[in-house]
Design a protein around this motif. Structure first.
Motif, PDB file in Angstrom:
ATOM      1  N   UNK A 204     -12.967  -4.634  24.785  1.00 19.95           N
ATOM      2  CA  UNK A 204     -11.745  -4.241  25.504  1.00 19.95           C
ATOM      3  C   UNK A 204     -11.987  -4.436  26.995  1.00 19.95           C
ATOM      4  N   UNK A 205     -11.032  -5.056  27.695  1.00 18.16           N
ATOM      5  CA  UNK A 205     -11.206  -5.276  29.139  1.00 18.16           C
ATOM      6  C   UNK A 205     -10.970  -3.958  29.880  1.00 18.16           C
ATOM      7  N   UNK A 206     -12.008  -3.490  30.602  1.00 23.69           N
ATOM      8  CA  UNK A 206     -11.988  -2.106  31.098  1.00 23.69           C
ATOM      9  C   UNK A 206     -12.018  -1.975  32.610  1.00 23.69           C
ATOM     10  N   UNK A 207     -11.489  -2.963  33.335  1.00 25.56           N
ATOM     11  CA  UNK A 207     -11.448  -2.796  34.793  1.00 25.56           C
ATOM     12  C   UNK A 207     -10.577  -1.597  35.163  1.00 25.56           C
ATOM     13  N   UNK A 208      -9.484  -1.414  34.433  1.00 27.89           N
ATOM     14  CA  UNK A 208      -8.576  -0.313  34.765  1.00 27.89           C
ATOM     15  C   UNK A 208      -8.810   0.865  33.819  1.00 27.89           C
ATOM     16  N   UNK A 209      -8.172   0.853  32.660  1.00 28.93           N
ATOM     17  CA  UNK A 209      -8.407   1.939  31.706  1.00 28.93           C
ATOM     18  C   UNK A 209      -9.757   1.726  31.004  1.00 28.93           C
ATOM     19  N   UNK A 210     -10.501   2.825  30.832  1.00 27.00           N
ATOM     20  CA  UNK A 210     -11.814   2.732  30.157  1.00 27.00           C
ATOM     21  C   UNK A 210     -11.837   3.651  28.947  1.00 27.00           C
ATOM     22  N   UNK A 211     -12.548   3.215  27.909  1.00 28.24           N
ATOM     23  CA  UNK A 211     -12.767   4.080  26.748  1.00 28.24           C
ATOM     24  C   UNK A 211     -14.263   4.265  26.582  1.00 28.24           C
ATOM     25  N   UNK A 212     -14.722   5.531  26.607  1.00 25.78           N
ATOM     26  CA  UNK A 212     -16.155   5.805  26.457  1.00 25.78           C
ATOM     27  C   UNK A 212     -16.514   5.885  24.974  1.00 25.78           C
ATOM     28  N   UNK A 213     -17.811   5.817  24.679  1.00 23.98           N
ATOM     29  CA  UNK A 213     -18.245   5.784  23.279  1.00 23.98           C
ATOM     30  C   UNK A 213     -17.861   7.062  22.535  1.00 23.98           C
TER      31      UNK A 213
ATOM     32  N   UNK B 118     -13.522   9.304  24.935  1.00 27.45           N
ATOM     33  CA  UNK B 118     -12.801   9.750  26.123  1.00 27.45           C
ATOM     34  C   UNK B 118     -12.109   8.554  26.777  1.00 27.45           C
ATOM     35  N   UNK B 119     -10.816   8.721  27.136  1.00 33.23           N
ATOM     36  CA  UNK B 119     -10.066   7.647  27.777  1.00 33.23           C
ATOM     37  C   UNK B 119      -9.913   7.981  29.261  1.00 33.23           C
ATOM     38  N   UNK B 120     -10.379   7.076  30.120  1.00 28.84           N
ATOM     39  CA  UNK B 120     -10.294   7.313  31.560  1.00 28.84           C
ATOM     40  C   UNK B 120      -9.217   6.399  32.142  1.00 28.84           C
ATOM     41  N   UNK B 121      -8.184   7.026  32.711  1.00 28.31           N
ATOM     42  CA  UNK B 121      -7.059   6.245  33.247  1.00 28.31           C
ATOM     43  C   UNK B 121      -7.355   5.825  34.684  1.00 28.31           C
ATOM     44  N   UNK B 122      -6.837   4.692  35.107  1.00 28.27           N
ATOM     45  CA  UNK B 122      -7.114   4.236  36.473  1.00 28.27           C
ATOM     46  C   UNK B 122      -6.216   4.941  37.476  1.00 28.27           C
ATOM     47  N   UNK B 123      -6.670   4.967  38.734  1.00 27.95           N
ATOM     48  CA  UNK B 123      -5.840   5.550  39.787  1.00 27.95           C
ATOM     49  C   UNK B 123      -4.649   4.628  40.079  1.00 27.95           C
ATOM     50  N   UNK B 124      -4.919   3.373  40.250  1.00 28.56           N
ATOM     51  CA  UNK B 124      -3.862   2.397  40.585  1.00 28.56           C
ATOM     52  C   UNK B 124      -3.838   1.303  39.527  1.00 28.56           C
ATOM     53  N   UNK B 125      -2.690   1.100  38.905  1.00 26.89           N
ATOM     54  CA  UNK B 125      -2.639   0.099  37.832  1.00 26.89           C
ATOM     55  C   UNK B 125      -1.852  -1.144  38.251  1.00 26.89           C
ATOM     56  N   UNK B 126      -1.485  -1.185  39.539  1.00 29.91           N
ATOM     57  CA  UNK B 126      -0.521  -2.188  39.966  1.00 29.91           C
ATOM     58  C   UNK B 126      -1.126  -3.561  40.196  1.00 29.91           C
ATOM     59  N   UNK B 127      -2.447  -3.629  40.210  1.00 30.32           N
ATOM     60  CA  UNK B 127      -3.056  -4.896  40.603  1.00 30.32           C
ATOM     61  C   UNK B 127      -2.818  -5.998  39.580  1.00 30.32           C
ATOM     62  N   UNK B 128      -2.350  -5.608  38.415  1.00 27.89           N
ATOM     63  CA  UNK B 128      -2.070  -6.614  37.391  1.00 27.89           C
ATOM     64  C   UNK B 128      -0.936  -7.543  37.817  1.00 27.89           C
ATOM     65  N   UNK B 129      -0.175  -7.142  38.856  1.00 29.24           N
ATOM     66  CA  UNK B 129       0.833  -8.031  39.443  1.00 29.24           C
ATOM     67  C   UNK B 129       0.281  -9.431  39.710  1.00 29.24           C
TER      68      UNK B 129
END
Lengths: 661, 661
Positions: free
Chosen positions: B236-245, B248-259
């Motif tokens: 899974x590509x985890x630059x923004x949202x991350x899933x730990x083993x 736990x799901x860690x949400x990104x602060x800013x998700x807009x860079x995908x523009x």
């Protein structure tokens, strides 16, 4: 509604019978077209020609025409291949052969294809709509009583000739008649192309295949070059101009009757526009009531596409246009048939001819305008419907990309609208002479100094059919008068007639467009009176939407002639919104009233039961299931497994010396 | 002029070098496309992919992009097939992978194709632009530290996936992230599709070919179904949202860079619109100076098409549009590159990010509008140019029917224009806040009660660029304010935000269109100041024609907002006539300044030396020369030689009896 659109229950039943007959015949399988090659398409189409030829011999012309109008929706390319023989080639014989010539060619199988198949050799590589400029020559040789047909230059090569590449044995060749060194204009000559028993080309005839086109690959368009090909003198069609064996050329008194064949083509294109638009809208509307996108609330099912105002705006006005075209087509057809009947009678009483010719001219002009703008309108409908399918519109299996590619040629062939007759009408109006009904609006505007305008701001008044009819009359009259004025101005500047016409060509085209809208609307309104009461409310809505939508698309015209104010234009727009939302409720029923079976619709996205995704997937799944990729070993594997050595050249002494310096 | 359009001599020389390189390489033969089958097209395209992959490894990104922009005119289908890997798949990695993930996939050959080829798995059979509605699931299994990728329904089938049918080993799959039974939105997962050494499908992966399309058959679009396919968590590509083993799901602060990736696609489509329009006009203008039709006087040579006012009206304004698009594309490109540079720097200083994001949003909105309207504009240019070739435009050998079929998909993918940012700008203007330069016209109109209008009726004033700029600003501001007002009205009626947006969707689309015209014009005018003096007169003419022609096409808007009077609109039209006649004199030079070689133009009708008919004939003559018709014996002969016996049944006793009665 279906009966009303088709023009009666009998015609509806007949259409249904044709649809069933074609669907049951395996030859008419059409859903695999995207998968088969050009060569296969051509061959399969010939098999259909073979099959339909018997119908031609055995059914009435009217019935056959009705059948062809269904076929033209199912398989437009076939329609063209068959139409070249029956419409153009045989049409040329009917219109230009003397009775004995017609009998001769009928005896050779010119109608039934027993013995010969025809094609129509008008256009050349360098010459399209300007028939007078054709270069092919037909030179009379009195010594042998023959014509010599010749292609003198490359640009004189006959080009686009449908049926020439693979099918035809004979061609109706348009060529410059030359007798005793003098040119007598373009006439028509029947030239044998191939020996019917061996299909070998005749001496001096060269033929090639025009090849792949944007659409209609079913028809084998070809090019033809003639090198001094000799035909008997009697193969020139001599109903009008005659050439005697001593070389005397006898010109006809009236040469205008050649209009007939052209009008027939145009009338059928107006019908075809309505029919193809019906099919496109059936697909788009049905899909838009199945496809869902974005949910209005989390957890809720997504909204149907057709419930979005923007999607309604896209499709519902096109539905109104389709009704307008369908009614106009029916009227044109009736009118054409009645003129043709009178014309046949007129053969007996010569003094009637002039009066029929007047009507023919008017029908000629109206049909030219309707042909031009209805084919453009239909093309736009196909394209808008295709776009409304989103990405799926790009697939060859969903029906509309092919429809576009097939239909687009309708907008090119048989030319663009005529303005001259409208100009003549403006002159009549100025002089206070009586006007044909469909330009009667001119009388109101030519002489009056005070221009009409919409007096009330109430929605019911701004958007009533009475107001809209007056509004469109005003705009059309304005455009015609403007074009006439530009012509006069150009004439005053010293331009000759042709140059003056050219100088105001944009204004003339615009006038023809505005006149056609007004004509479509007026006819739609006149239809309302004869419509069955239960349908009337819906038909009034459709007519009103047609009028308001087309007015809002040309708002500049209405503002410029002062008929509507900017606020009233805004009211029109609100009325369009309301009508779209209102008609949307019946949209599914309206496309059902077009009464095409799934077989004719031939698109998984437009099927009656709404099971669009399964049907679409089933169709696409037929493509090579899981076969190995043919070029894996040769191309992909070497790509994936290659290694790239970085290029590092040897170290040069000169550089080391340089460093030492 | 060429240097000025291209942005400097160096870029022109580079472009010329690319054109020469491609022309010399037999792999890039393109003039026989109409004659080869879908399977051959696919294979040849793969050979080009193989060849270009080495370039990718060895040249700078900028140079490679320039090369691709030439290729996109020559072979748009190839461009898509290659672009799926490099633009979409690798772009997704760049935008969404962590540094260690990016390094991992680079090591596997994700850029150079040494070891893997990627495709981009976003759209599904039932879901297009609404990414949030995708159905494919990626469920986390903490026991094995894996994701399970699954296609739960038919409509969840990945659809249109370019490269899937024949090419790709890996796919960037967009799927709903599910962890511990909870959904966390759509994320991206790298899923192996085929074994790179054998090209066998991976277990649980099913793939099929989408088959024939309207155009771009070079690319092998496919469908994919996943049946519980397992991949490591780290895929899974985890630059923004991350899933730990531990789940736990860690949400990104800013998700807009995908523009970023989306904007790049749009910017390249604006360039492509300008480039394809250049090619189309080169063909149409050159042909129109060769083709002659109707002579003005008997015996004289026929008139060149381009000397007819109606033909000038058709083509010359499109020339002006093409210049407007070319300049806008250059600007978008520069802007995009500068933002990307700042963004890369911004990684270091976090406080800069917010400011860059503001600019990014504005660029996002402008690029969306430009993309939508420039692709539509270009499609119209292709189609008008195609029609201007008359019947020859329908041939697959003259270049524009294919261009249409290839280009039309640009108008569909990557969505339609955004209005929201314009709405926000209207709000800012109302509050008197500073505005970005390209919407600065809003400030003039939001607060003032007296509307601006054209004060003088003199032609020089009505049609000056100063007036036209104000006029277009007025119309754009009006449309934006109108849309904002409709939105507020809908909100007042109690609709929630989304529903209110929907209710005014037609007004929003209209506002975006008007804004884009104003933007194109303003940028065109700003370019004039920096243009070399010898070019300025011509560029001013082109800018004026662009402005007057687009204004006259939307005359209703100018009349409704009271900027121009009907008489002034008429003056605009006369100005268009004059400009068309004036620019026509240089039309051949202007298309020459687009600087495409005959190889790139790839149309016999658009060749530089004007020898159109010979080249056209030579190309078409390659089609099966004089081979016997393959189905003569099986189909045609039986048709020609058949006999039809009239059906006469036996005489019935019952009828005879009846007669006797």
């Amino acid at each position: 509604m279906t009966y009303f659109i088709d023009g009666g229950k009998e015609l509806t039943l007949e259409k249904e019978s044709f649809m069933l007959e074609l669907e049951r015949d395996p030859l008419w399988k059409i859903d695999d077209y995207p998968n088969i090659s050009l060569a296969e398409i051509r061959e399969r189409t010939m098999a259909k020609v073979r099959r339909l030829a018997d119908d031609l011999a055995n059914s009435s012309k009217e019935k056959f025409t009705h059948k062809m109008s269904v076929i033209s929706v199912i398989d437009p390319g076939f329609w063209t291949r068959f139409g070249v023989h029956i419409g153009l080639f045989f049409g040329a014989l009917q219109g230009q052969a003397t009775p004995s010539q017609l009998a001769y060619w009928l005896g050779k199988g010119a109608l039934t294809m027993q013995g010969m198949i025809g094609c129509f050799g008008m256009t050349e590589l360098g010459h399209g709509s300007n028939v007078a400029g054709l270069e092919t020559t037909a030179t009379f040789d009195p010594d042998t009583d023959e014509f010599v047909i010749h292609t003198p230059t490359l640009t004189a090569t006959k080009w686009w000739i449908g049926g020439a590449a693979h099918t035809a044995t004979h061609c109706a060749v348009y060529a410059q008649l030359i007798v005793g060194g003098r040119r007598h204009g373009v006439k028509t000559f029947i030239v044998p192309l191939r020996d019917p028993t061996t299909f070998q080309l005749m001496p001096g005839v060269n033929i090639g295949d025009i090849g792949k086109k944007m659409g209609r690959d079913q028809i084998d368009n070809g090019w033809i070059q003639f090198t001094n090909v000799r035909i008997p003198r009697s193969y020139m069609l001599m109903k009008h101009t005659k050439v005697k064996s001593d070389g005397e050329v006898i010109k006809p008194a009236l040469d205008q009757l050649a209009y007939g064949a052209l009008i027939q083509g145009r009338v059928s294109m107006v019908s075809d526009s309505a029919n193809v638009a019906k099919r496109a809208l059936t697909i788009a509307v049905r899909y838009a009531t199945v496809r869902r996108q974005f949910s209005s609330e989390p957890g809720q099912p997504e909204t149907k596409l057709l419930d979005y105002p923007i999607h309604q705006h896209r499709l519902i006005p096109l539905l109104a246009q389709t009704f307008a075209m369908a009614f106009a087509a029916r009227e044109m057809n009736t009118k054409y048939l009645s003129i043709m009947k009178r014309l046949n009678r007129a053969k007996l009483a010569d003094n009637e001819v002039a009066s029929v010719l007047e009507d023919l001219k008017e029908t000629h002009a109206t049909s030219a305008g309707l042909k031009a703008f209805c084919t453009w309108m239909c093309l736009n409908i196909i394209d808008q419907c295709r776009q409304s399918l989103g990405g799926h519109g790009y697939s060859a299996y969903t029906g509309l990309s092919t429809a576009y590619q097939d239909f687009v040629v309708h907008c090119t062939w048989e030319g663009t609208p005529l303005m001259d007759p409208l100009h003549a009408m403006a002159e009549r109006a100025k002089k206070g002479l009586p006007l044909p009904e469909n330009v009667s609006y001119l009388a109101l505007f030519v002489k009056s100094t005070r221009r009409p305008s919409c007096k009330s701001d109430a929605k019911g008044d701004v958007c009533s059919l009475t107001t809209l009819k007056e509004a469109w009359g005003c705009v059309a009259a304005n455009a015609i008068i403007q074009a006439a004025r530009e012509f006069e101005d150009a004439s005053k500047r010293g331009l000759d007639k042709d140059a003056a016409y050219e100088a105001c060509s944009a204004a003339r085209l615009h006038a023809a467009r505005m006149h056609t809208f007004a004509h479509l609307l007026n006819h739609f309104i006149s239809i309302l009176e004869t419509s069955p009461a239960p349908l009337r409310t819906m038909l009034v809505r459709l007519a009103t939407l047609f009028a308001t939508h087309s007015a809002s698309q040309h708002s500049g015209e209405f503002l410029a002639c002062g008929y509507y104010t900017p606020e009233q234009i805004y009211t029109l727009k609100q009325c369009i919104n309301d009508l779209c939302a209102e008609i949307r409720k019946d949209a599914v029923n309206l496309v059902a009233s077009f009464n095409y079976t799934d077989f004719v619709i031939n698109s998984p996205l437009g099927c009656y039961d709404g099971n669009v995704y399964e049907r679409y997937f089933d169709l696409v799944r037929r493509n090579n299931p899981q076969k190995p990729v043919p070029y894996f070993e040769s191309l992909i594997k070497p790509l994936l497994t290659r290694s790239i050595e970085p290029v590092v050249g040897p170290k040069l002494e000169i550089d080391e010396q340089g460093e030492e310096d």
